[in-house]
Design a protein around this motif. Structure first.
Motif, short mmCIF file in Angstrom:
data_model
loop_
_atom_site.label_atom_id
_atom_site.label_comp_id
_atom_site.label_asym_id
_atom_site.label_seq_id
_atom_site.Cartn_x
_atom_site.Cartn_y
_atom_site.Cartn_z
N TYR A 217 9.43 -17.40 110.09
CA TYR A 217 8.50 -16.95 110.38
C TYR A 217 8.93 -15.35 111.65
CZ TYR A 217 4.46 -19.23 108.39
OH TYR A 217 3.96 -20.05 107.00
N GLY A 218 9.48 -15.94 112.90
CA GLY A 218 9.78 -15.34 113.83
C GLY A 218 10.41 -13.50 112.96
N TYR A 219 11.57 -13.96 112.54
CA TYR A 219 12.39 -12.98 111.51
C TYR A 219 11.31 -12.14 111.02
CZ TYR A 219 15.90 -11.03 109.93
OH TYR A 219 16.86 -9.99 109.84
N GLU B 221 24.61 -14.44 110.47
CA GLU B 221 24.64 -13.64 109.70
C GLU B 221 22.80 -13.16 110.30
OE1 GLU B 221 25.29 -11.00 107.47
OE2 GLU B 221 27.78 -12.01 107.71
N ILE B 222 21.97 -14.17 110.77
CA ILE B 222 20.77 -14.02 110.26
C ILE B 222 20.97 -12.85 112.04
CG2 ILE B 222 18.81 -15.13 111.30
CD1 ILE B 222 19.91 -17.48 109.67
N ALA B 223 21.91 -13.49 113.04
CA ALA B 223 21.55 -13.11 114.97
C ALA B 223 22.44 -10.88 114.10
CB ALA B 223 22.37 -13.44 115.18
N LYS B 224 23.07 -11.11 113.42
CA LYS B 224 22.97 -9.62 113.17
C LYS B 224 22.42 -8.79 112.55
CE LYS B 224 26.45 -8.08 109.93
NZ LYS B 224 27.49 -7.69 108.96
N SER B 225 21.58 -9.50 110.95
CA SER B 225 20.65 -8.51 111.00
C SER B 225 19.25 -8.44 111.33
CB SER B 225 20.26 -9.67 109.86
OG SER B 225 21.68 -9.54 108.64
N GLY B 226 19.14 -9.56 112.59
CA GLY B 226 18.01 -9.06 113.31
C GLY B 226 17.56 -7.98 114.11
N LEU B 227 19.37 -7.68 114.99
CA LEU B 227 20.05 -7.10 116.14
C LEU B 227 20.43 -5.40 114.72
CD1 LEU B 227 21.43 -5.85 118.09
CD2 LEU B 227 23.55 -6.39 117.48
N ILE B 228 20.67 -5.41 113.82
CA ILE B 228 20.16 -4.16 113.27
C ILE B 228 19.10 -3.87 112.70
CG2 ILE B 228 20.40 -3.09 110.72
CD1 ILE B 228 23.39 -5.19 110.59
N GLU C 201 28.53 3.21 93.25
CA GLU C 201 30.01 2.60 93.95
C GLU C 201 29.35 3.55 95.22
OE1 GLU C 201 33.03 1.75 95.84
OE2 GLU C 201 32.02 0.43 93.93
N VAL C 202 29.68 5.02 94.73
CA VAL C 202 28.61 6.17 95.55
C VAL C 202 27.72 5.14 96.24
CG1 VAL C 202 27.21 8.05 96.27
CG2 VAL C 202 29.36 7.74 94.37
N LEU C 203 27.01 4.91 96.49
CA LEU C 203 25.72 4.61 96.64
C LEU C 203 25.60 3.12 97.82
CD1 LEU C 203 22.70 4.21 94.28
CD2 LEU C 203 23.27 6.35 96.35
N SER C 204 26.95 2.55 97.43
CA SER C 204 27.58 1.54 98.20
C SER C 204 27.61 1.49 99.70
CB SER C 204 29.06 0.69 97.95
OG SER C 204 29.55 1.21 98.20
N SER C 205 28.84 2.61 100.19
CA SER C 205 28.75 3.28 101.35
C SER C 205 27.13 3.05 102.41
CB SER C 205 29.50 4.70 101.38
OG SER C 205 28.55 5.72 100.83
N ILE C 206 26.10 3.54 101.97
CA ILE C 206 24.96 3.93 102.64
C ILE C 206 23.77 2.68 102.57
CG2 ILE C 206 24.61 6.37 102.19
CD1 ILE C 206 22.10 5.64 100.14
N LYS C 207 24.50 1.41 101.81
CA LYS C 207 23.83 0.95 101.93
C LYS C 207 22.96 -0.85 103.10
CE LYS C 207 23.74 -1.26 96.90
NZ LYS C 207 24.16 -1.45 96.27
N PRO C 208 24.95 -0.47 104.11
CA PRO C 208 24.95 -0.80 105.45
C PRO C 208 23.39 -0.45 106.29
CG PRO C 208 26.65 -0.60 104.40
CD PRO C 208 25.91 -0.08 103.62
N PHE C 209 23.35 0.71 106.41
CA PHE C 209 22.72 1.48 106.67
C PHE C 209 20.74 1.31 106.76
CE2 PHE C 209 26.29 3.47 106.73
CZ PHE C 209 26.83 3.86 108.56
N LEU C 210 20.79 0.88 105.73
CA LEU C 210 19.39 0.93 105.11
C LEU C 210 18.52 -0.74 105.52
CD1 LEU C 210 19.47 2.00 100.88
CD2 LEU C 210 19.18 2.96 103.05
N PHE C 211 17.79 -0.58 106.07
CA PHE C 211 17.16 -1.27 106.56
C PHE C 211 16.17 -2.57 106.16
CE2 PHE C 211 13.37 1.68 106.74
CZ PHE C 211 12.31 0.21 106.74
N THR C 212 16.27 -2.56 104.48
CA THR C 212 15.22 -2.74 104.11
C THR C 212 16.38 -4.19 103.59
OG1 THR C 212 16.08 -1.33 102.37
CG2 THR C 212 14.01 -1.66 102.88
N ASN C 213 17.75 -3.97 103.09
CA ASN C 213 18.34 -4.93 103.35
C ASN C 213 18.97 -6.28 103.95
OD1 ASN C 213 20.27 -3.90 100.99
ND2 ASN C 213 21.57 -2.45 102.66
#
Length: 145
Positions: A39-41, A115-122, A86-98
């Protein structure tokens, strides 16, 4: 809290079965904290959406525009994340929906806290970024017109 208490009243308490790539059976005394963490996440994920909507609301003067724009951005980001090009794979880490669906990882056994903490930080970085941009726009805005 209301949904958790309601589900406990309807379904009862006990072991929880999680169906993912394999079946996890989580002990009854190990379930409640996982729900609170999930719930917090999820709240953090929705705060990211709120930050995006808040940013769009500083750009327009109507009420429906930020809602439509926020939903459009989320849908576009989800589509871009799902397309295996393949071209889109470079921008995927910057999309918050991931990172918004990482709440599901709370129900893995063992829980991958890194992984949960890293995603929460992002997500937190996105929230702060949205609010700082909104603050800049709002400070520069001419409120007399």
């Amino acid at each position: 809290i209301v949904s958790l208490l309601g589900s406990m009243a309807i379904f009862g308490t006990g072991e929880m079965q999680v169906l993912k790539e394999k079946i996890y059976i989580i002990a009854a005394d190990d379930v409640l904290w996982r729900f609170f963490l999930a719930y917090g996440y999820a709240t953090l994920s929705m705060a990211t959406v709120f930050g995006l909507s808040f940013l769009f609301s500083s750009l327009v003067e109507n009420a429906i525009g930020p809602i439509v724009a926020s939903m459009a951005v989320i849908i576009i980001f989800i589509i871009l994340s799902a397309i295996p090009i393949e071209v889109l794979s470079s921008i995927k880490p910057f999309l918050f929906t991931n990172y918004m669906s990482r709440w599901r990882d709370v129900f893995d056994d063992p829980v991958n806290y890194y992984e949960i903490a890293k995603s929460g930080l992002i997500l937190g970085i996105h929230i702060v970024g949205f609010y700082l941009i909104t603050l800049y726009i709002f400070i520069k805005k001419d409120i007399l017109s």
